[in-house]
Design a protein around this motif. Structure first.
Motif, short mmCIF file in Angstrom:
data_model
loop_
_atom_site.label_atom_id
_atom_site.label_comp_id
_atom_site.label_asym_id
_atom_site.label_seq_id
_atom_site.Cartn_x
_atom_site.Cartn_y
_atom_site.Cartn_z
N TYR A 55 35.76 38.59 39.49
CA TYR A 55 37.12 38.06 39.37
C TYR A 55 37.11 36.93 38.34
O TYR A 55 36.14 36.15 38.26
CB TYR A 55 37.63 37.50 40.70
N THR A 70 32.15 43.24 42.32
CA THR A 70 33.41 42.94 41.65
C THR A 70 33.37 41.55 41.06
O THR A 70 32.95 40.60 41.71
CB THR A 70 34.60 43.04 42.63
N LEU A 128 40.23 47.37 45.53
CA LEU A 128 39.24 46.36 45.20
C LEU A 128 38.26 46.21 46.35
O LEU A 128 38.53 46.61 47.48
CB LEU A 128 39.93 45.01 44.92
N ALA A 178 39.92 41.83 37.52
CA ALA A 178 38.96 42.14 38.58
C ALA A 178 38.24 43.40 38.13
O ALA A 178 38.83 44.49 38.09
CB ALA A 178 39.65 42.34 39.92
N LYS A 181 43.16 40.18 46.34
CA LYS A 181 44.01 39.78 45.23
C LYS A 181 44.81 40.98 44.75
O LYS A 181 44.41 42.12 44.96
CB LYS A 181 43.16 39.20 44.08
N SER A 211 44.21 37.75 33.86
CA SER A 211 43.44 37.72 35.11
C SER A 211 42.89 39.11 35.36
O SER A 211 43.62 40.10 35.27
CB SER A 211 44.31 37.28 36.28
N TYR A 264 47.07 42.76 41.44
CA TYR A 264 47.21 42.78 39.99
C TYR A 264 48.30 43.76 39.58
O TYR A 264 48.61 44.71 40.31
CB TYR A 264 45.88 43.16 39.34
#
Length: 236
Positions: free
Chosen positions: A143, A141, A33, A67, A38, A65, A40
Motif C-alpha cells: 500500500y 500487498t 485485496l 495497492a 481499503k 494511491s 480504490y
C-alpha cells in the motif's frame, strides 16, 4: 394472452437486471485485496506474475494511491511495484519493494538507477503511507501513495517478484517470460475524443484497463437494447 405477455415481460426484465448485475460484478469488487481494508476507484489484473493493482488518482493534488498484490516465488521472497518517469523498463524506475523481516512485512524504496545498481534509497517522487501485509496463502500487498506530475495522464509502471533477500538486498528475480513481461502503462486520466471527430472503435485493453470493462460495456448496451424492446412491447 395477457397472462402470457406479463410472464414474458417479467422474464425480459429479470434478464436485463441480471445482465447489468453481472456486468458490475466483474469489476473492481471481484478483485479482492489481501485485507480488504481499503477501497480504490480502479483495479486491474496485471498481465503477468498473477498480480493485481488497485488505484485511485486524485487530480486535485496530483496524488496516486495504490495497492499492488502478488505472490512471491518463495515464502521469504519479495514483491515490488514501480513507476518509471523516464523510460519503460526497470532502469530509472522508482520502486516500492516489500518483504518480511522477522516475520513482519516492511516496505523499502529503491531508486533503480541501472540494472547493476539496486540499492535502497530515496525516490525522486514523494511517497507516503507505505505499508505491506501478507495473507495466509503467502500473497503480499503493498500500500502507498505518491505524488505525480500535475500534467501527467499516464505512467510507465513496472512490477516484479523475487525469491528473497540477502544482507538487506533483494536477490535477483527470474528472467522468465512472465518476469520480462511485467511492464506497461497505467492510464490515470481517461482519453476523451474531440467532440467534432467521428466515433472511433473501442481501444484494446492495456495493462491498466479495469478488469472486465469491455465486457461490462457490451452487456450494459445489450441490457438497454432489451429495455427498449420491452418499451416497444408495452406500447403495442
Amino acid at each position: 394472452m395477457g397472462s402470457r405477455f406479463s410472464h414474458t415481460l417479467f422474464l425480459l426484465v429479470c434478464l436485463c437486471i441480471t445482465l447489468i448485475s453481472d456486468a458490475y460484478a466483474t469489476g473492481c469488487s471481484s478483485l479482492k485485496l489481501t485485507g480488504g481494508k481499503k477501497h480504490y476507484s480502479n483495479c486491474t489484473e496485471l498481465p503477468s506474475l498473477n498480480s493485481t493493482l488497485h488505484f485511485t488518482y486524485n487530480a486535485t493534488n496530483s496524488s496516486l494511491s495504490i495497492a499492488f498484490s502478488a505472490p512471491p516465488p518463495k515464502p521469504d521472497g519479495w514483491i515490488a511495484w514501480a513507476v518509471n518517469p523516464l523510460a519503460t523498463g526497470m532502469a530509472g524506475s522508482q520502486a516500492l519493494l516489500a518483504f518480511k523481516v522477522n516475520g513482519s512485512m516492511v516496505v523499502k524504496t529503491y531508486n533503480i538507477s541501472s540494472y547493476s545498481s539496486i540499492v535502497e534509497g530515496k525516490l525522486s517522487l514523494d511517497v507516503w503511507d507505505l505499508e505491506a501485509e501478507s495473507d495466509k496463502d503467502g500473497k503480499m500487498t503493498i500500500y502507498g501513495s505518491l505524488k505525480v506530475a500535475a500534467t501527467v495522464g499516464k505512467l510507465n509502471q513496472v512490477w516484479q517478484v523475487g525469491p528473497g533477500m540477502v544482507d538487506g538486498h533483494p536477490k535477483k528475480h527470474d528472467f522468465a517470460k512472465a518476469n520480462l513481461a511485467a511492464v506497461g502503462e497505467l492510464q490515470l486520466v481517461e482519453k476523451l475524443s474531440p467532440a467534432a471527430s467521428s466515433p472511433s472503435p473501442a481501444p484494446a485493453q492495456s495493462a491498466n484497463s479495469n478488469s472486465g470493462y469491455g465486457l461490462r460495456v457490451s452487456e450494459i448496451n445489450a441490457a438497454f437494447r432489451i429495455l427498449g424492446l420491452i418499451s416497444l412491447l408495452v406500447l403495442v
